[in-house]
Structure formats: structure tokens, C-alpha cells
Design an enzyme around this catalytic site. Structure first.
Site, PDB file in Angstrom:
ATOM      1  N   GLU A   1       0.818  -1.203   0.000  1.00 47.95           N
ATOM      2  CA  GLU A   1       0.000   0.000   0.000  1.00 47.95           C
ATOM      3  C   GLU A   1       0.858   1.262   0.000  1.00 47.95           C
ATOM      4  OE1 GLU A   1      -3.063   0.401  -0.615  1.00 47.95           O
ATOM      5  OE2 GLU A   1      -3.514  -1.728  -0.709  1.00 47.95           O
TER       6      GLU A   1
ATOM      7  N   CYS B   1     -12.310   0.265 -15.892  1.00 52.78           N
ATOM      8  CA  CYS B   1     -12.863   1.620 -15.785  1.00 52.78           C
ATOM      9  C   CYS B   1     -11.721   2.606 -15.572  1.00 52.78           C
ATOM     10  CB  CYS B   1     -13.868   1.681 -14.637  1.00 52.78           C
ATOM     11  SG  CYS B   1     -14.879   3.172 -14.624  1.00 52.78           S
TER      12      CYS B   1
ATOM     13  N   CYS C   1     -15.863  -0.289 -21.625  1.00 55.23           N
ATOM     14  CA  CYS C   1     -17.205  -0.608 -21.120  1.00 55.23           C
ATOM     15  C   CYS C   1     -17.686  -1.984 -21.565  1.00 55.23           C
ATOM     16  CB  CYS C   1     -18.195   0.476 -21.550  1.00 55.23           C
ATOM     17  SG  CYS C   1     -17.833   2.113 -20.864  1.00 55.23           S
TER      18      CYS C   1
ATOM     19  N   CYS D   1     -16.922  -4.347 -18.873  1.00 57.93           N
ATOM     20  CA  CYS D   1     -17.350  -3.976 -17.522  1.00 57.93           C
ATOM     21  C   CYS D   1     -18.564  -4.792 -17.086  1.00 57.93           C
ATOM     22  CB  CYS D   1     -17.681  -2.487 -17.462  1.00 57.93           C
ATOM     23  SG  CYS D   1     -18.223  -1.949 -15.820  1.00 57.93           S
TER      24      CYS D   1
ATOM     25  N   CYS E   1     -24.423   1.336 -15.159  1.00 63.79           N
ATOM     26  CA  CYS E   1     -23.548   2.497 -14.934  1.00 63.79           C
ATOM     27  C   CYS E   1     -24.283   3.798 -15.252  1.00 63.79           C
ATOM     28  CB  CYS E   1     -22.292   2.384 -15.791  1.00 63.79           C
ATOM     29  SG  CYS E   1     -21.208   3.830 -15.700  1.00 63.79           S
TER      30      CYS E   1
END
Length: 301
Positions: A46, A202, A209, A212, A218
Site C-alpha cells: 500500500e 474503468c 465498457c 465492464c 452504470c
């Protein structure tokens, strides 16, 4: 960010199953996602992944965990060694913050990354995002994890805008909490899945798309993909900036096992005012330590 009405926003439950199902099929096999990574591996990843792509992080991450498999191993070394091992990941203050967190974990928690969100947040160098990410990804807890990728997915899917604001808003945090699944394990999976969806499908530009799993739900796509209407998005210029100069100065210090003379640093950048400003900034940030004889080194304390 312009909020949508409740009738326009897709119900949270209708998003969970397709996104998590997509993640189960398409998630990248990344070392910090493997069980053996543990909480320390998640925390290291992270820190490294902030503003840095996975491809650049992977080799440094592997070397880091091989050298410092536990927080106490890193805490026992000089902070300058963390800066040296950080290499060219950029934003090297992250290395100092990670070193400081390792010291605190060793002193306060017996060398084990704490599982409580409040204890994570109390560690030096740990902000709201990192505390939530470690609690979620390492310990399977229910937290809203809002990085750039997740914010973009939520902006498009739930709020009907192309991009989120430049800085995270209270409205975004409220939306993220509203979209969280109730069960801890499923919420943690949702956090990882939405992050991966933003990273792979995305994306900021050239979103795919057709791939997706929630394209049919969406809000941005259903509205015809209206163009961004907010403030200009921040660019990340590098060439000719103080960041570039700082990187070159640090590269000299990382490559040397002994203190470096001023002349060696002067050779990396012709413009003296900018070079001096960059060096002063490195000293002020604790990344470089000036010595009495005019030489410089990575910090020992």
C-alpha cells in the site's frame, strides 16, 4: 461532484454480485494478495502503490520483503537504508514513513501489524486510506477503501460523472459507506474488486465498457457519457521539475556506500538555484543528512 437522486443511483446490492464475480475471474495474481504476504506485505504494498503503477512496484516489493520480511527487520536498519532500497519508485518520503511505521509496530505492537483500524491510524505515516486498506485487505474487515481507482468507479457507476473531484469529499465517503456490503468478508472483497475494476477496465482514459460487469447499470454510461464538467484534472508533469532534480540527487546518494561530496551532487543538474533548492528540500524532508565536512549521506537516524 453532482449527486444523483436515489432513483437514478443503482442499488448497491445490484452492483456487488457482478463486480465481485468479475474479480474472481479476472483479478491479477499479485504477491500482496497471496495469503503468505500477511499484513506486513499488504502494508508495504500500500505504501509503494501510492501514485506508482504495479509494474514498477513489483520488483522493489519482492526485494524489500526478501530483505525485511517483518517490521522489526526494517526497524533495526537505518532509515537511509529504506530510502536506498526504495530505488526509483518516486516520492521517497514514503520510504521514511514506512520505516517509521515499522519502528512503531515493533515498539508498540510486538512486531505485528495491528488489526484494529484505530491502532493502524495511530501509526506514523498512516492515513485514513492506508489504515482502511490494511484492515480490509489483510484482516478482512468492513471499511470503505477509497483510492483513485475506486473513486472513479463510484463517480461513474453511481454518480453519473466521468471523474471524481480532485480531492476526496465527504459526499464520496458517504457514498462509499452506502455501497459497502454488510458482511465483513464480502465488504473486503468488494473493496479489492472495485479497485481492480478501476485499474483494469474503468480506467481514467479509454475505459473498456464492453468488459465492464456493471456497464448496464452504470449511471455515467446510461447518461451518454457526459464530458467532465468540474475543475481541470491535475496533471503529473515531471521533466524539469524539482522532483526530477531531487530524484537525480538521491540516485547519487543511493549508489554510494560512503558520504558524497558536494561536487558529485552539483554534476547532476546544471541550474544551480534549482539544484540547491532541491537539495535543501531533501534535507528538510529528512531524506538527506548534511555532514560537517560538506559531504552528504542518506540518514542514519
Amino acid at each position: 461532484m453532482t449527486a444523483m437522486t436515489s432513483t437514478q443511483t443503482p442499488p448497491a446490492a445490484s452492483l456487488h454480485t457482478p463486480v465481485i464475480g468479475w474479480f474472481e475471474q479476472h483479478a491479477r495474481d499479485l504477491p500482496w494478495r497471496r495469503p503468505e504476504a500477511g499484513a506486513w506485505g499488504v502494508m508495504v504494498s500500500e505504501f509503494m502503490l501510492q501514485q506508482t503503477p504495479v509494474s514498477r512496484v513489483l520488483p522493489v516489493y519482492e526485494q524489500w520483503l526478501a530483505r525485511w520480511p517483518r517490521p522489526a527487520d526494517l526497524a533495526a536498519e537505518a532509515p537511509g537504508e529504506a530510502v536506498r532500497a526504495w530505488g526509483r519508485l518516486g516520492y521517497p518520503r514514503r520510504a521514511l514513513r514506512l520505516h517509521g511505521a515499522a519502528q512503531a509496530i515493533t515498539e508498540r505492537h510486538g512486531g505485528d501489524v495491528p488489526s484494529e483500524h484505530a491502532q493502524l491510524l495511530a501509526l506514523p505515516g498512516i492515513g485514513e486510506y492506508t489504515a482502511a486498506a490494511v484492515a480490509s485487505f489483510a484482516y478482512g474487515q468492513r471499511h470503505a477503501v477509497l483510492d483513485t481507482n475506486v473513486r472513479r468507479v463510484f463517480a461513474r457507476a453511481a454518480s453519473g460523472v466521468q471523474y471524481p473531484p480532485n480531492a476526496t469529499t465527504a459526499a464520496e465517503r458517504k457514498l462509499a459507506r452506502a455501497l459497502l456490503p454488510e458482511e465483513d468478508e464480502r465488504a473486503a472483497r468488494w473493496a479489492a474488486a472495485t479497485m481492480e475494476l478501476g485499474a483494469l477496465v474503468c480506467t481514467a482514459r479509454n475505459e473498456d465498457c464492453d468488459r465492464c460487469p456493471i456497464a448496464s447499470r452504470c449511471a455515467w454510461r446510461l447518461a451518454g457519457k457526459p464530458a467532465h464538467q468540474g475543475p481541470p484534472r491535475k496533471g503529473q508533469t515531471y521533466a524539469g521539475t524539482d522532483r526530477q532534480v531531487r530524484g537525480r540527487l538521491l540516485a547519487v546518494l543511493r549508489d554510494s556506500v560512503s558520504p558524497v561530496a558536494q561536487a558529485a551532487l552539483d554534476a547532476v543538474w546544471e541550474e544551480p538555484v534549482q539544484r540547491a533548492r532541491a537539495l535543501d528540500g531533501l534535507v528538510a524532508d529528512g531524506l538527506v543528512e548534511p555532514l560537517a565536512d560538506g559531504r552528504y549521506r542518506l540518514p542514519l537516524t
